[in-house]
Design a protein around this motif. Structure first.
Motif, PDB file in Angstrom:
ATOM      1  N   MET A   1      -8.042  10.142   1.367  1.00 52.46           N
ATOM      2  CA  MET A   1      -7.690   8.736   1.212  1.00 52.46           C
ATOM      3  C   MET A   1      -7.238   8.192   2.560  1.00 52.46           C
ATOM      4  SD  MET A   1      -5.441   6.634  -1.519  1.00 52.46           S
ATOM      5  CE  MET A   1      -6.806   6.873  -2.593  1.00 52.46           C
ATOM      6  N   ASN A   2      -7.549   6.963   2.804  1.00 51.35           N
ATOM      7  CA  ASN A   2      -7.181   6.265   4.028  1.00 51.35           C
ATOM      8  C   ASN A   2      -5.662   6.305   4.238  1.00 51.35           C
ATOM      9  OD1 ASN A   2      -6.321   3.980   5.645  1.00 51.35           O
ATOM     10  ND2 ASN A   2      -8.403   3.215   5.478  1.00 51.35           N
ATOM     11  N   ALA A   3      -5.226   6.692   5.423  1.00 56.22           N
ATOM     12  CA  ALA A   3      -3.792   6.826   5.720  1.00 56.22           C
ATOM     13  C   ALA A   3      -3.050   5.499   5.594  1.00 56.22           C
ATOM     14  CB  ALA A   3      -3.608   7.402   7.121  1.00 56.22           C
ATOM     15  N   VAL A   4      -3.702   4.405   5.921  1.00 55.67           N
ATOM     16  CA  VAL A   4      -3.042   3.096   5.819  1.00 55.67           C
ATOM     17  C   VAL A   4      -2.780   2.749   4.356  1.00 55.67           C
ATOM     18  CG1 VAL A   4      -3.279   0.628   6.306  1.00 55.67           C
ATOM     19  CG2 VAL A   4      -4.008   2.302   8.000  1.00 55.67           C
ATOM     20  N   ILE A   5      -3.716   3.076   3.488  1.00 50.97           N
ATOM     21  CA  ILE A   5      -3.525   2.839   2.055  1.00 50.97           C
ATOM     22  C   ILE A   5      -2.368   3.668   1.540  1.00 50.97           C
ATOM     23  CG2 ILE A   5      -4.583   3.169  -0.221  1.00 50.97           C
ATOM     24  CD1 ILE A   5      -7.257   2.359   1.169  1.00 50.97           C
ATOM     25  N   VAL A   6      -2.316   4.924   1.930  1.00 52.44           N
ATOM     26  CA  VAL A   6      -1.211   5.796   1.521  1.00 52.44           C
ATOM     27  C   VAL A   6       0.117   5.243   2.033  1.00 52.44           C
ATOM     28  CG1 VAL A   6      -0.218   8.110   1.772  1.00 52.44           C
ATOM     29  CG2 VAL A   6      -2.674   7.844   1.356  1.00 52.44           C
ATOM     30  N   THR A   7       0.177   4.841   3.290  1.00 52.43           N
ATOM     31  CA  THR A   7       1.408   4.289   3.877  1.00 52.43           C
ATOM     32  C   THR A   7       1.860   3.051   3.121  1.00 52.43           C
ATOM     33  OG1 THR A   7       0.868   5.157   6.056  1.00 52.43           O
ATOM     34  CG2 THR A   7       2.413   3.318   5.985  1.00 52.43           C
ATOM     35  N   ALA A   8       0.930   2.140   2.850  1.00 54.17           N
ATOM     36  CA  ALA A   8       1.272   0.906   2.134  1.00 54.17           C
ATOM     37  C   ALA A   8       1.747   1.208   0.713  1.00 54.17           C
ATOM     38  CB  ALA A   8       0.070  -0.031   2.114  1.00 54.17           C
ATOM     39  N   ALA A   9       1.030   2.088   0.020  1.00 56.40           N
ATOM     40  CA  ALA A   9       1.400   2.436  -1.357  1.00 56.40           C
ATOM     41  C   ALA A   9       2.776   3.076  -1.406  1.00 56.40           C
ATOM     42  CB  ALA A   9       0.350   3.363  -1.961  1.00 56.40           C
ATOM     43  N   GLU A  10       3.050   3.987  -0.487  1.00 55.48           N
ATOM     44  CA  GLU A  10       4.357   4.651  -0.462  1.00 55.48           C
ATOM     45  C   GLU A  10       5.473   3.670  -0.131  1.00 55.48           C
ATOM     46  OE1 GLU A  10       3.809   8.000   2.154  1.00 55.48           O
ATOM     47  OE2 GLU A  10       2.822   9.168   0.589  1.00 55.48           O
ATOM     48  N   ALA A  11       5.221   2.734   0.777  1.00 59.69           N
ATOM     49  CA  ALA A  11       6.239   1.734   1.122  1.00 59.69           C
ATOM     50  C   ALA A  11       6.575   0.869  -0.089  1.00 59.69           C
ATOM     51  CB  ALA A  11       5.767   0.864   2.287  1.00 59.69           C
ATOM     52  N   LEU A  12       5.551   0.435  -0.817  1.00 55.28           N
ATOM     53  CA  LEU A  12       5.780  -0.389  -2.005  1.00 55.28           C
ATOM     54  C   LEU A  12       6.464   0.398  -3.118  1.00 55.28           C
ATOM     55  CD1 LEU A  12       2.421  -2.354  -2.053  1.00 55.28           C
ATOM     56  CD2 LEU A  12       4.694  -3.267  -1.515  1.00 55.28           C
ATOM     57  N   ALA A  13       6.067   1.638  -3.305  1.00 59.29           N
ATOM     58  CA  ALA A  13       6.693   2.468  -4.339  1.00 59.29           C
ATOM     59  C   ALA A  13       8.163   2.724  -4.018  1.00 59.29           C
ATOM     60  CB  ALA A  13       5.935   3.788  -4.482  1.00 59.29           C
ATOM     61  N   GLU A  14       8.472   2.996  -2.766  1.00 61.57           N
ATOM     62  CA  GLU A  14       9.866   3.225  -2.368  1.00 61.57           C
ATOM     63  C   GLU A  14      10.688   1.948  -2.524  1.00 61.57           C
ATOM     64  OE1 GLU A  14      13.422   4.705  -1.396  1.00 61.57           O
ATOM     65  OE2 GLU A  14      11.635   5.819  -1.970  1.00 61.57           O
ATOM     66  N   ALA A  15      10.120   0.824  -2.178  1.00 67.75           N
ATOM     67  CA  ALA A  15      10.822  -0.454  -2.344  1.00 67.75           C
ATOM     68  C   ALA A  15      11.136  -0.694  -3.820  1.00 67.75           C
ATOM     69  CB  ALA A  15       9.982  -1.592  -1.774  1.00 67.75           C
TER      70      ALA A  15
END
Length: 85
Positions: free
Chosen positions: A1-15
């Motif tokens: 999976m694209n690293a940017v997608i993972v980064t964005a998803a993790e940021a939103l989930a943590e928020a």
């Protein structure tokens, strides 16, 4: 999976877990990159379902053309509704 997608998803989930806003993840993607935006949504949706959340419906937004123009969108957006939300 694209690293940017993972980064964005993790940021939103943590928020969401912390109840604290994160910086806008839209800055991680090219303007209008709906494919990546929905990939982030799918990733977090799958994680929520895996954690036991239950989907009870769907939602659609930006259905008004005037609102779409104001926000720079050219189509409605959509998502899922959970039983616990």
């Amino acid at each position: 999976m694209n690293a940017v997608i993972v980064t964005a998803a993790e940021a939103l989930a943590e928020a969401a877990r912390a109840g604290v806003p994160c910086p806008p993840v839209r800055t991680l993607f090219a303007t209008g990159d709906l494919t990546s935006a929905y990939a982030v949504q799918r990733r977090n949706l799958a994680a929520a379902v895996a954690a036991g959340r239950r989907i009870v419906g769907r939602k659609i937004g930006l259905t008004n053309p005037a609102v779409q123009r104001r926000l720079g969108a050219d189509q409605p957006d959509f998502g899922a509704l959970f039983a616990d939300a």
